[in-house]
Design an enzyme around this catalytic site. Structure first.
Site, PDB file in Angstrom:
ATOM      1  N   VAL A  75      -1.704 -16.119  31.326  1.00  0.00           N
ATOM      2  CA  VAL A  75      -0.921 -16.816  30.302  1.00  0.00           C
ATOM      3  C   VAL A  75       0.534 -16.366  30.300  1.00  0.00           C
ATOM      4  CG1 VAL A  75      -0.652 -17.196  27.826  1.00  0.00           C
ATOM      5  CG2 VAL A  75      -2.929 -17.231  28.836  1.00  0.00           C
ATOM      6  N   GLU A 121      -1.717  -8.944   4.310  1.00  0.00           N
ATOM      7  CA  GLU A 121      -1.640  -9.385   5.703  1.00  0.00           C
ATOM      8  C   GLU A 121      -3.007  -9.625   6.331  1.00  0.00           C
ATOM      9  OE1 GLU A 121      -1.353  -4.814   5.937  1.00  0.00           O
ATOM     10  OE2 GLU A 121      -0.951  -6.433   4.519  1.00  0.00           O
ATOM     11  N   SER A 176       2.611 -14.728  32.548  1.00  0.00           N
ATOM     12  CA  SER A 176       3.461 -15.077  33.691  1.00  0.00           C
ATOM     13  C   SER A 176       3.596 -16.587  33.835  1.00  0.00           C
ATOM     14  CB  SER A 176       2.921 -14.456  34.986  1.00  0.00           C
ATOM     15  OG  SER A 176       1.689 -15.037  35.376  1.00  0.00           O
ATOM     16  N   HIS A 195      -3.632  -5.207   0.717  1.00  0.00           N
ATOM     17  CA  HIS A 195      -3.077  -5.653   2.000  1.00  0.00           C
ATOM     18  C   HIS A 195      -3.082  -7.181   2.091  1.00  0.00           C
ATOM     19  CE1 HIS A 195      -2.660  -1.775   4.098  1.00  0.00           C
ATOM     20  NE2 HIS A 195      -3.667  -1.401   3.316  1.00  0.00           N
ATOM     21  N   CYS A 239       0.837  -1.199   0.000  1.00  0.00           N
ATOM     22  CA  CYS A 239       0.000   0.000   0.000  1.00  0.00           C
ATOM     23  C   CYS A 239       0.877   1.255   0.000  1.00  0.00           C
ATOM     24  CB  CYS A 239      -0.976  -0.036   1.173  1.00  0.00           C
ATOM     25  SG  CYS A 239      -2.363   1.117   0.996  1.00  0.00           S
TER      26      CYS A 239
END
EC number: 6.3.5.2
Length: 523
Positions: free
Chosen positions: A236, A181, A238, A179, A85
């Site tokens: 999640v 992605e 730690s 795009h 882009c």
């Protein structure tokens, strides 16, 4: 040991909302990448030594004076470059082409007709129309390239954008106006794979198993025989940090679990059972409920509650750390988006991340070195590593829980009575969501305690008790969210169970507010 950083992609960020998504896609392909602000120096690029470079999109316009440009060295580094882009537009301009504001802006789905062979589109097409290959893509642009740089050819067109893709095969420079992605571009991941693997020649070494091996080796190298302290919350991040450190240094890791009385039903016991009994970690549980609730007494303002909870956590953690005289390192669950948002661009356009409630105010005098094993990882990568380390999927995929816990789900003043009622109501809601298959369909679901009383009827008598609000949303990025259209039968069952099983609740309501205008959490 596998060098998982040998092949790497540099992504230059021009400010697109999709830039982190580019990085996540490259990682998904199995290749390491880093995301830097567009105004990096030639020396920084040389030191990073990328195997390929991707230029992101941007809300800026290449037709405006002083709009951002890629460092000239990008096009002299001798590596493949992909412009997406705005990245394609600045590539065209910087190499002698021309861009203009388009009369017909393209936002949304588009069909790109592929022309001339290019390595970027090898073996790609969504459909054939009169033997012409086409790609279904997602466009989001107001400018367009109107004149190609020297030695470039057109490789894709749309009805309103004659140069929707371009390439210089000899220098391995590629540009796409769409795009790849985003998931709306159906063959986007395959296109990025063509660039990263086939054109740049990257090997796909970025896997959960290799990342774990690398992290453990780096922890050992960093801390040696020193002792490390970690505030383990059961979340999640730690949890994954704890297991990586435990694998690397064993009993030299000291985990401190602060039970603040603001957790979900039985959560404290579950954390101890999981990490103490199952994984054998060196973990201390600190019962600090009375301390937290004492400090919160009489406080109703949400921001004041957050600050108090953060301060008390630091005080409790500090008290525990003083008992460990040989600790030299503090472990934290910093992840890559934190690093990206904290990075300061010399343009002053970078964002500063919010301070986390559990790490932002640690006393300076602790003077501990920092261990951050997750600082290269996105959240989805942390989850994959957690699964590979043996954490149960139910825990890894659990809905987000705010750092201050029930402190911001009990509206107004926080009392033990309110927390106990909310814990039980919330457990019923989550249980029924799981039983009905709706837990996985929603992005976040929870209960909120409302400090208002409502008249109800129980048997032959009237009662005057508290109100619970249920909240369930569907979202991709948590920046915007839709309220979940849960079935009436399910909502009715949850309501009946809460009112009948939780003594002290007389009414249950369902929150049907989207974000915006409402936020996901009530406080």
């Amino acid at each position: 040991m596998t060098n998982i950083h040998y092949h790497k992609i540099l992504i230059l960020d021009f400010g697109s909302q999709y830039t982190q998504l580019i990085a996540r896609r490259v990682r998904e392909i199995g290749v390491y990448c880093e995301l830097w602000a567009w105004d990096v120096t030639e020396q920084q690029i040389r030191e990073f030594a990328p195997t390929g470079i991707i230029l992101s999109g941007s809300p800026e316009s290449t037709t405006e004076e002083n709009s951002p440009r890629a460092p000239e060295y990008v096009f002299n580094a001798g590596v493949p470059v992909l412009g997406i882009c705005y990245g394609m537009q600045t590539m065209a301009m910087q190499l002698g082409g021309l861009t203009e504001t388009s009369d017909h802006r393209e936002f949304g789905y588009a069909s790109v007709s592929l022309e001339n062979s290019t390595a970027l589109f090898a073996n790609l097409n969504d459909n054939l129309t009169a033997s012409e290959p086409k790609l279904d893509v997602w466009m989001s642009h107001g400018d367009k390239v109107t004149r190609l740089p020297e030695n470039f050819k057109v490789t894709g067109t749309t009805l309103t954008c004659p140069i929707a893709a371009m390439s210089d095969e000899s220098r391995r420079f590629y540009g796409v106006q769409f795009h790849p992605e985003v998931t709306h571009t159906k063959k986007g991941l395959e296109l990025l794979t063509n660039f990263v693997v086939n054109i740049c020649g990257c090997e796909t070494k970025w896997t959960a198993e290799n990342i774990i091996e690398d992290a453990v080796a780096r922890i050992k190298e960093q801390v040696g025989d020193d002792e490390v302290i970690l505030g383990l919350s059961g979340g999640v991040d730690s949890s994954v940090v704890a297991l990586l450190l435990h694998r690397a240094i064993g009993k030299n890791l000291h985990c401190v679990f602060v039970d603040n009385g603001l957790l979900r039903l039985h959560e404290g016991d579950q954390v101890m059972e999981m990490f103490g009994d199952k994984f054998g970690l060196n973990i201390t549980r600190v019962d600090a409920e009375s301390r937290f609730l004492g400090e919160l007494a009489g406080v109703s303002d949400p921001e004041a509650k957050r600050k108090i909870i953060g301060k008390v956590f630091v005080d409790v953690f500090d008290d525990e750390s003083k008992k460990l005289t040989n600790v030299k390192w503090l472990a934290q669950g910093t992840i890559y988006p934190d690093v990206i948002e904290s990075a300061a661009s010399k343009t002053g356009k970078a964002h500063v991340i919010k301070s986390h409630h559990n790490v932002g105010g640690l006393p300076d005098y602790m003077k501990l070195g920092l261990v951050e094993p997750l600082r290269e990882l996105f959240k989805d990568e942390v989850r994959k590593i957690g699964l590979a380390l043996g954490l149960p999927a139910e825990m890894i995929n659990r809905h987000p829980f705010p750092g201050p816990g029930l402190g911001v789900r009990v509206l107004g003043e926080v009392k033990k009575e309110y927390c106990d009622l909310l814990r039980r109501a919330d457990a019923i809601f989550i249980e029924e969501l799981r039983n009905s298959g709706w837990y996985e369909k929603t992005s976040q679901a929870f209960s909120v305690f409302l400090p208002v009383k409502s008249v109800g009827v129980m048997g032959d008598g009237r009662k005057y008790d508290w109100v619970i609000s249920l909240r369930a949303v569907e979202t991709i990025d948590f920046m915007t969210a839709h309220w979940a259209h849960l079935p009436y039968d399910l909502l009715g069952k949850v309501s009946n169970r809460i009112i009948n099983e939780v003594n002290g609740i007389s009414r249950v309501v369902y929150d049907i507010s989207g974000k915006p205008p409402a936020t996901i959490e009530w406080e």
